[in-house]
Write an enzyme that holds these catalytic residues in place. Structure first.
Site, PDB file in Angstrom:
ATOM      1  N   LYS A  76       0.845  -1.206   0.000  1.00 13.87           N
ATOM      2  CA  LYS A  76       0.000   0.000   0.000  1.00 13.87           C
ATOM      3  C   LYS A  76       0.878   1.253   0.000  1.00 13.87           C
ATOM      4  O   LYS A  76       1.881   1.316   0.714  1.00 13.87           O
ATOM      5  CB  LYS A  76      -0.904  -0.027   1.241  1.00 13.87           C
ATOM      6  CG  LYS A  76      -1.937   1.096   1.295  1.00 13.87           C
ATOM      7  CD  LYS A  76      -2.826   0.941   2.534  1.00 13.87           C
ATOM      8  CE  LYS A  76      -3.907   2.016   2.583  1.00 13.87           C
ATOM      9  NZ  LYS A  76      -4.764   1.887   3.788  1.00 13.87           N
ATOM     10  N   SER A  92      -9.673   1.626   2.824  1.00 17.07           N
ATOM     11  CA  SER A  92      -8.849   2.369   1.896  1.00 17.07           C
ATOM     12  C   SER A  92      -7.779   1.531   1.200  1.00 17.07           C
ATOM     13  O   SER A  92      -7.231   1.970   0.191  1.00 17.07           O
ATOM     14  CB  SER A  92      -8.173   3.513   2.655  1.00 17.07           C
ATOM     15  OG  SER A  92      -7.317   3.003   3.662  1.00 17.07           O
ATOM     16  N   SER A 105      -9.789  -0.503   7.241  1.00 18.60           N
ATOM     17  CA  SER A 105      -9.248  -0.485   5.875  1.00 18.60           C
ATOM     18  C   SER A 105      -8.474  -1.712   5.427  1.00 18.60           C
ATOM     19  O   SER A 105      -8.044  -1.768   4.282  1.00 18.60           O
ATOM     20  CB  SER A 105      -8.362   0.743   5.684  1.00 18.60           C
ATOM     21  OG  SER A 105      -9.177   1.866   5.472  1.00 18.60           O
TER      22      SER A 105
HETATM   23  N1  GLN Z   1     -13.136   3.986   6.020  1.00 22.19           N
HETATM   24  C1  GLN Z   1     -12.634   4.534   7.243  1.00 22.19           C
HETATM   25  C2  GLN Z   1     -12.306   5.996   7.044  1.00 22.19           C
HETATM   26  O1  GLN Z   1     -12.627   6.501   6.038  1.00 22.19           O
HETATM   27  C3  GLN Z   1     -11.445   3.761   7.711  1.00 22.19           C
HETATM   28  C4  GLN Z   1     -10.229   4.061   6.937  1.00 22.19           C
HETATM   29  C5  GLN Z   1      -9.046   3.301   7.391  1.00 22.19           C
HETATM   30  O2  GLN Z   1      -9.150   2.323   8.112  1.00 22.19           O
HETATM   31  N2  GLN Z   1      -7.891   3.797   6.970  1.00 22.19           N
HETATM   32  O3  GLN Z   1     -11.742   6.645   7.863  1.00 22.19           O
END
Ligand code: GLN
Length: 505
Positions: free
Chosen positions: A83, A158, A182
């Site tokens: 990532k 994400s 995420s």
């Molecule tokens: N979807 C969540 C957010 O938008 C979690 C994102 C994540 O875990 N990086 O913050």
């Protein structure tokens, strides 16, 4: 099936065994994956950049080590999708943001260094929601990734570039980060295993910070054992991260192997009522609840005792998270000041620093990041701090207490990983709250800092569903043991070994 396509559908364990036995070289394995990326990543857009030269050089180093008779680690020569929130020395790192275009980190994150030291081959950097804010990759500054199960649907976020890469056969292993879900949510919607370790279990040194009290890096794999092997590679105390835990890494590989025997006798499994249970099923797709219910029955069949537990404060997790995470983000993202990293707009020698900074941040950040900076700045501002940030921290404590009570009655807790299967691209981009709801089930463990894994439980309308298994802090091995038992029982039932083996469509 050609030799090269069988290499790209194998598990990491299988590929590593072929390399160790000299049946195939690490360079051949890497080339097969690079070929696969060349043919399929146009459709998936899993990668932001592919490091062809670096990957082939790492693979060659593994082949040289083997030729010299040196012993190889358990994942040596296996390709990995990293990532883009994880910094890589000499390789551009953007965290999915235009504001970091052109930034070449001068150092490796601790997990990057550990991956390299294990002989794992980094193929490139994967797409993600900008600064890890999102659940679909649609907040990426560089366009979305696509779900290999259905190219018109999200691969989750994400870490959706990594999930698309692993599910799509572009890499057997992936790294994601999980601040509120995420890793687990993208794993769930692409039919993968994904684990968020105990907070502090994996070093955050060299992760581009989103919300420092929540961020954790973790592994994606197609099997529980592959995922466990990658977990052990990256985990453990790191002097460069003062929040990393100075304790032995939980024995997740041994747990994955033990769990595969499928015996859960005596294990107490708590089904969390507030996450999709009776009276709390609003927003959950029936097909998801059915699939997860079947997985729970499978656990009972393996000898587990099933109990229902109530965690009354989990319903406030979303509200608390969306104050705490933006607050920390507003502070962390202040470092993107047009001076130190990446983009600089309007620096004409006439404009002052403030104006250049404003123009750069205006041009470099996308709408969701700006929304979070504004929410966070507001929540932290004097006069509102107690009402918002302070209150959210109290909720966080209550959620931790709910977990403590539930873990008195059960050894692990289970729920769906996310309320729905992969939704169509574009379906939630106009409605931030609908997007945030993808994290309903994953947020409690994030706020409590406890470990949780998502393992495939089956399909709903032909799309993958994930079962979330949560354990107490530092009991990550319990997640893997139970996940491996569920995986082996479901595989036996389905009659085919890997849920992810699907053609890209
Ligand atoms: N979807 C969540 C957010 O938008 C979690 C994102 C994540 O875990 N990086 O913050």
């Amino acid at each position: 099936m050609t030799a090269s396509s069988s290499l790209t559908s194998g598990t990491a364990v299988e590929i590593a065994a072929l390399i160790a036995a000299g049946e195939v070289s690490a360079v051949e394995v890497t080339q097969a994956h690079l070929d696969r990326i060349a043919s399929d990543d146009g459709a998936l857009h899993a990668f932001l950049r592919v490091d062809t030269d670096g990957a082939l050089a790492s693979a060659k180093a593994v082949d040289d080590q083997r030729a010299a008779g040196e012993s190889l680690g358990p994942l040596a020569g296996v390709p990995l999708a990293l990532k883009d929130v994880v910094v890589t020395r000499g390789l551009e790192t953007t965290s999915g943001s235009k504001i970091l275009v052109g930034w070449i980190p001068p150092y490796d994150a601790t997990i990057t260094a550990r991956i390299k030291a294990a002989g794992i081959v980094i193929l490139g950097k994967t797409n993600m929601d900008e600064f890890a804010m999102g659940s679909s990759t649609e907040n990426s500054g560089f366009g979305p990734s696509h779900n290999p199960w259905d190219l018109d649907r999200i691969p989750g976020g994400s870490s959706g570039g990594s999930s698309a890469a692993v599910a799509g056969g572009l890499a057997p292993l992936g790294i994601g980060t999980d601040t509120g879900g995420s890793i687990r949510q993208p794993a769930a919607v692409t039919g993968l295993v994904g684990h968020k370790p105990t907070y502090g279990g994996v070093s955050r040194y060299g992760l581009i910070a989103f919300s420092s009290s929540l961020d954790q890096a973790g592994p994606f794999g197609r099997t529980v054992l592959d995922t466990a092997l990658l977990h052990e590679t990256i985990a453990g105390h790191d002097l460069s991260d003062s929040t990393s835990i100075p304790a032995p890494v939980p024995p997740v590989v041994a747990a994955a192997r033990a769990g595969a025997s499928g015996d859960l006798t005596g294990l107490r499994v708590g089904v969390v009522r507030e996450l999709g249970g009776h009276g709390f099923a609003d927003g959950y797709e029936p097909g998801v609840l059915t699939s997860v219910g079947e997985a729970v029955e499978v656990m009972a069949g393996l000898g587990a005792e099933i109990v229902e537990v109530s965690c009354p404060h989990f319903g406030y997790a979303l509200a608390a998270y969306y104050l705490i995470a933006p607050s920390e983000a507003s502070s962390n993202l202040a470092r993107f000041d047009a001076v130190r990293y990446g983009l600089r707009v309007g620096d004409d020698g006439v404009r002052g620093l403030d104006e250049v900074m404003a123009l750069t941040r205006q041009a470099g950040f996308g709408p969701e990041v700006k929304r979070r900076i504004m929410i966070g700045t507001y929540a932290l501002s004097s006069g509102y701090y107690e009402a918002y940030y302070g209150q959210a921290q109290k909720v966080r404590t209550l959620i931790s207490r709910d977990f403590a009570a539930a873990f008195g009655a059960a050894d692990v807790l289970v729920s769906p990983s996310t309320p729905t299967v992969a939704f169509p691209l574009g379906a939630r981009t106009d409605n931030p709250l609908a997007m945030y709801a993808a994290d309903l089930c994953t947020l409690p463990a994030s706020l409590a800092g406890t470990p949780a894994i998502s393992v495939p439980s089956g399909l709903s309308d032909g799309l993958p569903v994930g079962l979330q298994i949560m354990a107490p802090a530092l009991a990550d091995d319990r997640c893997y043991r139970v996940a491996a038992a569920v995986e082996s029982a479901l595989d036996a039932r389905r009659g085919h070994p890997l849920l992810h083996e699907i053609p890209i469509r």
